[in-house]
Design an enzyme around this catalytic site. Structure first.
Site, mmCIF file in Angstrom:
data_model
loop_
_atom_site.group_PDB
_atom_site.id
_atom_site.type_symbol
_atom_site.label_atom_id
_atom_site.label_comp_id
_atom_site.label_asym_id
_atom_site.label_seq_id
_atom_site.Cartn_x
_atom_site.Cartn_y
_atom_site.Cartn_z
ATOM 1 N N ARG A 241 15.156 4.785 1.280
ATOM 2 C CA ARG A 241 14.599 3.520 1.763
ATOM 3 C C ARG A 241 15.603 2.917 2.734
ATOM 4 O O ARG A 241 16.820 2.982 2.523
ATOM 5 C CB ARG A 241 14.356 2.535 0.611
ATOM 6 C CG ARG A 241 13.094 2.781 -0.188
ATOM 7 C CD ARG A 241 11.806 2.522 0.624
ATOM 8 N NE ARG A 241 10.601 2.708 -0.158
ATOM 9 C CZ ARG A 241 9.877 3.830 -0.175
ATOM 10 N NH1 ARG A 241 10.239 4.867 0.557
ATOM 11 N NH2 ARG A 241 8.773 3.900 -0.888
ATOM 12 N N GLU A 270 10.525 -1.634 8.392
ATOM 13 C CA GLU A 270 9.636 -0.735 9.148
ATOM 14 C C GLU A 270 8.312 -1.422 9.462
ATOM 15 O O GLU A 270 7.820 -2.176 8.621
ATOM 16 C CB GLU A 270 9.301 0.516 8.296
ATOM 17 C CG GLU A 270 10.468 1.407 8.053
ATOM 18 C CD GLU A 270 10.159 2.541 7.060
ATOM 19 O OE1 GLU A 270 8.973 2.771 6.746
ATOM 20 O OE2 GLU A 270 11.106 3.179 6.600
ATOM 21 N N HIS A 288 9.569 7.704 9.300
ATOM 22 C CA HIS A 288 9.216 7.844 7.873
ATOM 23 C C HIS A 288 8.298 9.053 7.647
ATOM 24 O O HIS A 288 7.173 8.914 7.164
ATOM 25 C CB HIS A 288 8.560 6.556 7.353
ATOM 26 C CG HIS A 288 8.687 6.389 5.861
ATOM 27 N ND1 HIS A 288 8.868 5.169 5.252
ATOM 28 C CD2 HIS A 288 8.659 7.284 4.831
ATOM 29 C CE1 HIS A 288 8.934 5.322 3.932
ATOM 30 N NE2 HIS A 288 8.808 6.611 3.656
#
Ligand code: DGY
Length: 322
Positions: A241, A270, A288
């Site tokens: 993360r 994000e 991601h």
């Protein structure tokens, strides 16, 4: 008997949608534009369960607004930092995640980031795409090999171990730190050396991979002080993360050459990312992609549906969080 109604907040792979539709009356939100929390809560009034993703942020104030008819939330992700579980417990909402499907796919992306960072793949790609390759040169984009290098894995759960397995294939030396020490047979399988503190792991990590979940204890742990403990020029990859990293400290260290390279698949906030990353040549950046393999996404969907199926069958969710 009429079918239960579920809301799926994003279109999921065909196989997952087909299974969902076979069992449930499905309301699937389109991905353009992305569903807002208000829309999700409004639609939730007319369904019996919600299958959501990490995009739908559910802190306590959102959970407090979930209509009373919703007692089941299943997330299409291993991570659950987007859901306040305590708030769900208070409201009697059962929550489950999808913990297994992501493992191999995410470990592959970590491996790709390690390799791409070591061999300066993003700079090479950039040179080609900007049509600025002057031809082969002895000192052009010279990186380093992975073999016989020490890889420090922070967080030795399923993904950390799957990365260890892959890195072993590249003849890397595996070291790890985790609050739980792995069983002797697991350490033996990966020839992994356990470190009893993060400091001890940092000290030897020529390559350092972040594989821990985002929790109040880990959030922003990767800061200036931690970076100072790594060997000069260490390469860092993060597939966990983004908020585990203090971006300003990482960027300053990359700029100064204190860190050699950063391979990053995840970012705090994000899809906005700290602009500083874009301007650095020694970053290898992905949007991601960790679980973005069809095998993973199918399994994630099936796991998320398994939770919902169990809930309606009056059983414990197989991947229960709350
Ligand atoms: C997860 O499942 O939490 C991943 O971050 C999705 O790629």
């Amino acid at each position: 008997m009429s079918k239960k109604k579920i809301l799926i907040t994003w279109p999921l792979p065909e196989a997952v949608m087909a299974r969902a539709r076979a069992t449930y009356d499905v309301i699937a939100h389109g991905d353009n534009p992305k569903i807002t929390v208000d829309e999700m809560l409004e639609t939730a009034k007319s369904v019996d369960a919600i299958l959501l993703t990490l995009n739908e942020k559910c802190p306590a104030p959102v959970i407090e607004r979930v209509p009373d008819n919703i007692k089941c939330i299943s997330t299409f992700s291993i991570g659950f930092d987007h859901i306040d579980l305590e708030a769900c417990k208070k409201r009697g909402i059962k929550v489950g995640n999808a913990p297994h499907g992501v493992t191999v796919a995410t470990a592959e992306i970590a491996m790709l980031l390690l390799l791409g960072s070591a061999r300066r793949a993003s700079e090479g790609e950039h040179m080609m795409r900007t049509r600025s390759w002057p031809g082969w040169q002895p000192l052009q984009l010279v990186g380093q090999r992975l073999d016989n290098k020490k890889l420090g894995i922070y967080g030795f759960g399923k993904i950390g171990q799957a990365l260890a397995q892959r890195a072993r294939g590249f003849d890397m030396e595996i070291h790890y730190y985790d609050i739980y020490r792995a069983k002797p047979e697991v350490e033996a399988k990966y020839n992994a050396t356990y470190h009893d503190s993060l400091d001890s792991l940092l000290k030897i990590s020529q390559f350092f991979s972040i594989n821990a979940p985002s929790t109040p204890e880990t959030r922003y742990f990767f800061n200036k002080d931690v970076i100072e403990k790594l060997p000069q020029g260490a390469i860092v990859v993060n597939t966990a993360r983004g908020d585990l990293v203090k971006d300003e400290d990482m960027i300053a260290a990359l700029k100064a050459g204190r860190l050699g390279y950063a391979g990053l698949d995840v970012f705090a906030g994000e899809p906005k990312i700290n602009e500083g990353y874009y301007d650095l040549p020694n970053t290898f950046l992905f949007p991601h992609l960790g679980s973005a393999a069809i095998e993973a996404r199918n399994q994630m969907g099936f796991e998320a549906l398994d939770n919902i199926d169990a809930f309606f069958a009056g059983k414990d969710m197989p991947f229960k969080l709350a």
